[in-house]
Enzyme design. Structure first.
Site, short mmCIF file in Angstrom:
data_model
loop_
_atom_site.label_atom_id
_atom_site.label_comp_id
_atom_site.label_asym_id
_atom_site.label_seq_id
_atom_site.Cartn_x
_atom_site.Cartn_y
_atom_site.Cartn_z
N ARG A 1 35.74 50.21 -26.90
CA ARG A 1 35.24 49.86 -25.74
C ARG A 1 34.33 48.91 -25.44
O ARG A 1 34.58 49.37 -24.45
CB ARG A 1 34.22 51.52 -26.02
CG ARG A 1 33.82 53.04 -25.83
CD ARG A 1 32.78 53.73 -26.09
NE ARG A 1 32.26 53.92 -27.66
CZ ARG A 1 31.32 54.62 -28.21
NH1 ARG A 1 30.80 54.94 -27.25
NH2 ARG A 1 30.76 54.42 -29.64
N ASN B 1 37.90 3.33 -19.32
CA ASN B 1 38.35 3.45 -20.37
C ASN B 1 39.56 2.99 -20.86
O ASN B 1 40.05 3.49 -22.18
CB ASN B 1 36.96 4.19 -20.95
CG ASN B 1 37.47 4.85 -20.07
OD1 ASN B 1 37.32 5.59 -18.64
ND2 ASN B 1 36.35 6.50 -20.81
#
Length: 459
Positions: free
Chosen positions: A16, A386
């Protein structure tokens, strides 16, 4: 005190829920339902914990880890059949066994303790945890005799019209005399509408054997909620959120709008913290005294220091110091270390970087893979460059440096102590201490050229 054992039923798929995630692993405030159950049941000082798994067994066992022993229910033939799978681990032991469902995350350790104490005090062979439900549809009904003792439990699908009028329900949690439990399980039949072996049938079997069966009625109906679908999952989340928020407020935390504040079960918040609406604090976060969080802020696995303000921002897996100002609209990504009295302003992103005390990154900057010293000023639009497409490199900005606006620091690079980087510079080489670095094209003015361009467009 008797020996105490626990069996957690966690084998169902939960159709369910309509999900590829197994039911007991669906989270309530960030923690799987079954983990809530384990954390609470372990507060009663168990001698042994056994979890019955079935669908998704490997994933469930991986999530729970070493906190429990496991038995696999290969075929899901009902709750009685599930408990029977633990026979090899428990059947020869004396003491009390509690059986709980892995989809009941709201039952507290206090309730489990009270159930154990009631069961052992009454000398019953079985004790049912019951509650009264405003709407008992779908739940097993607790049928009592004229003396008020539990006679049997009838599943909703098997109940008569008269039995359906009963609003005392079985919560699916029981205490049993361990020996009596496994002896009775051998007599359970699957002659019912579902063709399954129901654990509640043990109650009737014990009654027929003239054994004492008791019930412990908890007044807190919402605590016993079983989660079978997404609607119930949302209800459990709401109840758990309210419980946690009220606990923090009683301990001295100001939560301005509890209905719109989400705090995880492992979060630690000290006194005199103020939390504004729309804030989400989860994981192993700690918020220190006099901090202000929000509005609309998300914090995950972070330490936030005293008197720090984090507003309209996101922070994850990081350490944030005292008297820090973050936001609005800042993003503190994992492995950031933000010192004391730092300012991280609007639209600033910090990732895997250290920012020293009293430094400022006020707005529109990216600080990634960087060590920034103390008393550093990082100007608007500064980027620590970076990444070269393959590897990440470190940028170091030493104490008291000043980075002008719109600067690019191409890592690996170091800006020395007390140095200045002129606005608009692209720094590709180390800058010595106490230096001025200018790395930009020389300005050229061509007077009158704008008029020439305008005339060309008109032609």
């Amino acid at each position: 005190m008797m020996n105490r054992y626990a069996v957690i039923l966690a084998a169902g798929q939960g159709t369910r829920m309509k999900s590829t995630l197994y039911k007991v692993l669906h989270p309530v405030l960030g923690r799987p339902m079954v983990q809530h159950v384990i954390n609470q049941i372990k507060t009663v000082d168990l001698d042994q914990l056994v979890t019955i798994v079935g669908f998704g067994a490997d994933q469930v066992m991986e999530d729970i880890g070493s906190e429990s022993q496991f038995v696999v229910q290969e075929k899901q033939l009902g709750t009685g059949h599930a408990v029977q799978q633990a026979e090899g681990l428990l059947k020869d032991k004396d003491g009390t066994t509690i059986v709980v469902c892995g989809d009941t995350p709201l039952i507290t350790g206090e309730t489990y303790q009270a159930l154990f104490d009631h069961h052992e005090k009454t000398g019953a062979k079985a004790t049912v945890l019951t509650t009264t439900a405003p709407d008992p549809t779908g739940y097993g009904r607790v049928i009592r005799n004229d003396d008020g003792e539990v006679e049997r439990i009838v599943e909703h699908k098997d109940a008569t019209d008269e039995e359906l009028q009963v609003n005392e329900i079985n919560t699916g949690t029981y205490c049993f005399d361990n020996q009596a439990l496994f002896h009775a399980l051998k007599k359970v039949s699957n002659d019912n509408a579902q063709g399954e072996y129901y654990l509640p049938d043990v109650i009737e079997i014990l009654r027929n054997n003239k054994e004492k069966v008791s019930a412990f009625l908890t007044p807190n109906h919402s605590e016993t909620l079983g989660v079978n679908d997404r609607v119930a999952l949302a209800q459990a989340e709401k109840i758990m959120k309210k419980r946690i928020n009220e606990n923090h407020m009683r301990n001295g935390v100001t939560i301005i709008d509890p209905d719109n504040t989400y705090i995880g079960p492992d979060v630690i918040i000290e006194q005199d913290v103020m939390i504004h609406p729309g804030s989400i604090i989860t994981g192993s976060s700690t918020i220190k005294t006099n901090a202000i969080i929000g509005p609309h802020t998300e914090i995950t696995n972070c330490t936030v220091g005293e008197e720090t303000v984090v507003k309209q921002s996101v922070a994850k897996d990081s350490q944030i110091g005292n008297r820090v100002q973050i936001g609005p609209y800042a993003h503190i990504r994992p492995e950031a270390q933000v010192g004391n009295e730092v300012k991280v302003g609007n639209f600033v992103e910090v990732k895997k970087s250290t920012i020293g005390d009293k430094s400022k990154v006020s707005h529109l900057s990216y600080i990634g893979d960087a060590n920034v010293g103390s008393n550093v000023n990082v100007g608007c639009g500064t980027i620590t460059v970076n990444y070269d497409g393959k590897n990440k490199f470190l940028t170091t900005i030493e104490d008291e440096a000043f980075i002008g606006c719109n600067s690019n620091l191409i890592a690996p690079v170091t800006v020395g102590k007390g140095s200045y980087v002129a606005a608009g510079s692209t720094i590709t080489k180390d800058v010595p201490g106490d230096s001025l670095s200018v790395a930009r094209a020389r300005q050229t003015n061509k007077e009158g050229y704008a008029t020439k361009l305008k005339n060309r467009k008109q032609d």
